[in-house]
Write a protein that holds these residues in place. Structure first.
Motif, PDB file in Angstrom:
ATOM      1  N   LEU A  82     -63.120 -17.449  13.375  1.00  0.00           N
ATOM      2  CA  LEU A  82     -61.822 -17.462  14.055  1.00  0.00           C
ATOM      3  C   LEU A  82     -60.765 -16.737  13.235  1.00  0.00           C
ATOM      4  N   CYS A  83     -60.778 -16.901  11.922  1.00  0.00           N
ATOM      5  CA  CYS A  83     -59.811 -16.199  11.065  1.00  0.00           C
ATOM      6  C   CYS A  83     -60.037 -14.687  11.107  1.00  0.00           C
ATOM      7  N   LEU A  84     -61.286 -14.266  11.168  1.00  0.00           N
ATOM      8  CA  LEU A  84     -61.566 -12.838  11.271  1.00  0.00           C
ATOM      9  C   LEU A  84     -61.033 -12.274  12.581  1.00  0.00           C
ATOM     10  N   SER A  85     -61.192 -13.027  13.659  1.00  0.00           N
ATOM     11  CA  SER A  85     -60.665 -12.581  14.950  1.00  0.00           C
ATOM     12  C   SER A  85     -59.145 -12.470  14.908  1.00  0.00           C
ATOM     13  N   GLN A  86     -58.488 -13.388  14.227  1.00  0.00           N
ATOM     14  CA  GLN A  86     -57.030 -13.308  14.086  1.00  0.00           C
ATOM     15  C   GLN A  86     -56.611 -12.093  13.264  1.00  0.00           C
ATOM     16  N   SER A  87     -57.412 -11.719  12.274  1.00  0.00           N
ATOM     17  CA  SER A  87     -57.110 -10.517  11.489  1.00  0.00           C
ATOM     18  C   SER A  87     -57.183  -9.264  12.360  1.00  0.00           C
ATOM     19  N   PHE A  88     -58.159  -9.206  13.259  1.00  0.00           N
ATOM     20  CA  PHE A  88     -58.250  -8.078  14.173  1.00  0.00           C
ATOM     21  C   PHE A  88     -57.050  -8.027  15.115  1.00  0.00           C
ATOM     22  N   ASN A  89     -56.557  -9.192  15.526  1.00  0.00           N
ATOM     23  CA  ASN A  89     -55.376  -9.214  16.393  1.00  0.00           C
ATOM     24  C   ASN A  89     -54.144  -8.697  15.663  1.00  0.00           C
ATOM     25  N   LYS A  90     -54.059  -8.958  14.360  1.00  0.00           N
ATOM     26  CA  LYS A  90     -52.937  -8.430  13.587  1.00  0.00           C
ATOM     27  C   LYS A  90     -52.991  -6.900  13.519  1.00  0.00           C
ATOM     28  N   ILE A  91     -54.198  -6.356  13.440  1.00  0.00           N
ATOM     29  CA  ILE A  91     -54.345  -4.897  13.430  1.00  0.00           C
ATOM     30  C   ILE A  91     -53.860  -4.311  14.750  1.00  0.00           C
ATOM     31  N   LYS A  92     -54.175  -4.978  15.876  1.00  0.00           N
ATOM     32  CA  LYS A  92     -53.684  -4.506  17.164  1.00  0.00           C
ATOM     33  C   LYS A  92     -52.161  -4.524  17.215  1.00  0.00           C
ATOM     34  N   ASP A  93     -51.546  -5.583  16.673  1.00  0.00           N
ATOM     35  CA  ASP A  93     -50.084  -5.649  16.663  1.00  0.00           C
ATOM     36  C   ASP A  93     -49.486  -4.544  15.810  1.00  0.00           C
ATOM     37  N   ALA A  94     -50.142  -4.209  14.691  1.00  0.00           N
ATOM     38  CA  ALA A  94     -49.641  -3.125  13.846  1.00  0.00           C
ATOM     39  C   ALA A  94     -49.729  -1.782  14.562  1.00  0.00           C
ATOM     40  N   ASN A  95     -50.771  -1.590  15.359  1.00  0.00           N
ATOM     41  CA  ASN A  95     -50.890  -0.342  16.110  1.00  0.00           C
ATOM     42  C   ASN A  95     -49.817  -0.226  17.175  1.00  0.00           C
ATOM     43  N   ASP A  98     -65.748 -14.021   2.406  1.00  0.00           N
ATOM     44  CA  ASP A  98     -65.854 -14.905   3.566  1.00  0.00           C
ATOM     45  C   ASP A  98     -65.683 -14.139   4.871  1.00  0.00           C
ATOM     46  N   GLN A  99     -64.812 -13.111   4.880  1.00  0.00           N
ATOM     47  CA  GLN A  99     -64.656 -12.301   6.085  1.00  0.00           C
ATOM     48  C   GLN A  99     -65.899 -11.453   6.358  1.00  0.00           C
TER      49      GLN A  99
END
Length: 535
Positions: free
Chosen positions: A58-71, A112-113
Motif C-alpha cells: 500500500l505504501c508503494l502504491s501511495q508513492s506512485f500516486n505522489k509521482i502522478k501528482d508531481a507530473n 522494503d519498497q
C-alpha cells in the motif's frame, strides 16, 4: 500520387479474406507469467522476512500516486516550448548536458519498497513489456536484437521479456539502474537460469558511456519502461530520451503507465524524436539534392525516424487536446504473491488484473511505402452472397431411419451405461499460474508463424478502445493515416455493417482493442476531393 505507389499494388490484392484476420491480430489474450519467473519470485519472497507485506504494498502504491501528482504540476507551456523548439531555451555549449543523474531526481527504492514491488508490480510490468515487444517482433519479422540497453531496468522485467520474445538472438544486455536494492534483486531472480546473455549493470548513462568503447555503445534495441514518469522534469526527460536515441542503432521503445500523464510523456517524447529527425533530413536534403531522388533511394537514407507501433502515421497525435488519451490494456493472471498481498475494496480479489499502458516504438530510417491491404480486393454484399448461393436438393433415405425396437432399447441402454461414470460435481477453481508447474525451467516454446503479417506501410489503422457491437453492426474508433506517405493522421469512427460487407463485419466482430484495421487507398482520394462551398 500514382507514381509513388509500388507496382505490386497494381497487380492485385496482397491479402485474402482469411489472411487479413491473421495480419491484423496484435492483441494478446489473458497472459500467463512464465513458470520460470513465478518460481523466482516465490523463492525470493520466501527467503526474505516480510512482515506487514500488505502495508508495504500500500505504501508503494501511495508513492506512485505522489509521482502522478508531481507530473501534474508541470506546466503545459514549458512542455510545449521544449517540444517545439528545444534549442531555444538552452545555450549551444550546454545544450543537452543533464544537470543531475537519474536516481537523484527519480524515485529512490528502499529495500522494503523493492520487496513490495516484486510481490505486486513486477508481473504486471513484465506482461506489458512482453506485449509491446511481441508486437515489435510481429511488425519486424527480420529484427532479432543482439545488443539491448534497458534504461531504468529495475528488477529486470525487460530482461525476462526480451528472453521470452527473442530467446536465441540476445547476446549482450546493458542494464542502467541507480538503485542498488533493485540491482541485487534482479541478480537474485536470475539464479539458476541457463544460457544467460552477457549482463552488465551501470548506475547511470554517464557510467555506461565511460566504460564502453565507441564501437560498443550502439544497441539494436533500447527500451525505457515505467521510468520517465519518475523523472519530475520535462527538460531532463527530453535529455534522457535524446541520449537513448543516440545509443539506438535500430529500434527505441518507450513504455509508460496507461494514464493521462503517461500518455502525455509518450506523446512528448515521440514528437521530439520525429521533429529532431525531420530537422536532420531537411538539413541533409539542403546539402545534397535529395529532392530529385526516387522513393527507393529515400528508404536507404540513414536519417529519419518513423513509428513502428502503435501509430500508423508519423504526424501529430490526433487525440491531443481532445480529453481522450491513447492507451492499451493487457490482462494477466495474477500470481500467488499478487493474490496474497494485494488488497481489494471489500470484494473478493479477482484471479486476473488489467494492466493499462502507453507505448511507442520508433525505428531509424524512412517509413516504407507499401500497398494498402484492401487495394485490389473485392467484397460482396450480403444480398450478392445470397444471390450466388446454389443450394443442393435435400435427399432423404427413409430406409436408414427405420429402426427396430430392439436396436432402440439397446442404444438407450448403451447411453445410460456411458453416462454412469459422469459426475455432476464441478471441478474446483484452478488458475493456470498455479498448476502449470511441470514446465521446463529453460525451454522456450517455439510459436507458430502467423499466416500473414501486417507491413509497416500506412495502410493499417489502429483500433483504440473496445469495439462496440450492436446487432449486425460494429463501431470502432480507429487511428489512421490520411496520406499515402503516413505524414498525417486522424482519429475517426468506423462502422461496419453485415449487409454492406459481411467479410469485414466478421473480422470487425472478432477484433479487439489494440488490433489493426485494414484500409484502402481509395478512401484517401475521397477525402482529398475538394468540397464545393455553399456560396
Amino acid at each position: 500520387m500514382a507514381s509513388l505507389i509500388p507496382e505490386t499494388a497494381k497487380k492485385g490484392a496482397l491479402f485474402t479474406k482469411e489472411t487479413l484476420v491473421s495480419a491484423a491480430k496484435q492483441s494478446e489474450g489473458c497472459h500467463i507469467v512464465p513458470i520460470r519467473l513465478r518460481r523466482a519470485i516465490k523463492r525470493y519472497l520466501r527467503e526474505q522476512e516480510n512482515p506487514n507485506m500488505r502495508r508495504k504494498v500500500l505504501c508503494l502504491s501511495q508513492s506512485f500516486n505522489k509521482i502522478k501528482d508531481a507530473n501534474l504540476l508541470l506546466t503545459a507551456s514549458t512542455s510545449k516550448e521544449l517540444i517545439e523548439d528545444p534549442f531555444k531555451s538552452l545555450e549551444r555549449a550546454q545544450r543537452w548536458k543533464i544537470k543531475s543523474a537519474y536516481g537523484d531526481i527519480g524515485l529512490k527504492y528502499r529495500d522494503d519498497q523493492t520487496i513490495a514491488y516484486i510481490a505486486s508490480r513486477m508481473p504486471a510490468v513484465y506482461s506489458a513489456c512482453y506485449r509491446v515487444l511481441k508486437e515489435v517482433k510481429r511488425r519486424l519479422p527480420g529484427f532479432a536484437p543482439k545488443r539491448v540497453l534497458d534504461f531504468g531496468s529495475g528488477t529486470g522485467s525487460v530482461l525476462w521479456a526480451v528472453r521470452e520474445v527473442w530467446p536465441h538472438s540476445l547476446e549482450t544486455i546493458n542494464l542502467v539502474e541507480p538503485s542498488k536494492s533493485m540491482q541485487r534483486v534482479a541478480q537474485s531472480l536470475l539464479q539458476g537460469l541457463k544460457d544467460l546473455p552477457l549482463i552488465q549493470s551501470y548506475c547511470s548513462l554517464q557510467a555506461l558511456m565511460q566504460n564502453l568503447d565507441k564501437s560498443d555503445r550502439m544497441h539494436d534495441l533500447v527500451i525505457a519502461s515505467y521510468v520517465l514518469g519518475e523523472v519530475p522534469s520535462v527538460k531532463d526527460r527530453i535529455t534522457i530520451v535524446r541520449q537513448l536515441w543516440e545509443l539506438t542503432q535500430d529500434v527505441l521503445v518507450l513504455v509508460e503507465p496507461g494514464t493521462p500523464q503517461g500518455y502525455s510523456i509518450i506523446t512528448q517524447m515521440r514528437s521530439h524524436i520525429l521533429w529532431m529527425e525531420k530537422r536532420k533530413c531537411r538539413k541533409s536534403k539542403g546539402v545534397s539534392d535529395a529532392a530529385s531522388k526516387d522513393i527507393v533511394s529515400l528508404n536507404k537514407d540513414p536519417n529519419g525516424a518513423y513509428v513502428v507501433a502503435p501509430c500508423p502515421h508519423d504526424g501529430a497525435c490526433p487525440l491531443e487536446n481532445t480529453g481522450k488519451y491513447c492507451h492499451f490494456v493487457q490482462r494477466l493472471q495474477r500470481t500467488s504473491s499478487q493474490r496474497s498481498y494485494k488488497r481489494s475494496k471489500g470484494l473478493p480479489l479477482r484471479g486476473y488484473e488489467d494492466e493499462k499502458f502507453c507505448f511507442v516504438a520508433l525505428r531509424r530510417g524512412q517509413r516504407p511505402r507499401e500497398p494498402w491491404p484492401l487495394d485490389g480486393m473485392q467484397f460482396d454484399t450480403l444480398k450478392e452472397q445470397h444471390a450466388k448461393r446454389n443450394p443442393k436438393p435435400l435427399e432423404i433415405n427413409y430406409e436408414d431411419q427405420v429402426v427396430s425396437e430392439d436396436d432402440g432399447v439397446r442404444c438407450k441402454d448403451d447411453l445410460v451405461f456411458e453416462d454412469e461414470g459422469v459426475s455432476d460435481e464441478d471441478d474446483p477453481v484452478l488458475y493456470d499460474s498455479d498448476y502449470m508447474e511441470t514446465d521446463s525451467m529453460n525451454d522456450y516454446e517455439e510459436e507458430e508463424e502467423p499466416a500473414a503479417r501486417a507491413d509497416l506501410g500506412s495502410g493499417w489503422g489502429r483500433i483504440v478502445y473496445t469495439p462496440v457491437r450492436r446487432g449486425r453492426q460494429v463501431a470502432m474508433n480507429v487511428c489512421r493515416s490520411i496520406k499515402q506517405d503516413g505524414s498525417e493522421g486522424c482519429f475517426e469512427r468506423v462502422v461496419v455493417t453485415q449487409s454492406e460487407n459481411p467479410a469485414l463485419h466478421k473480422q470487425a466482430s472478432r477484433s479487439l482493442w489494440g488490433d489493426l484495421w485494414p484500409l484502402s487507398s481509395n478512401e484517401l482520394q475521397e477525402n482529398e476531393t475538394p468540397k464545393k462551398s455553399d456560396g
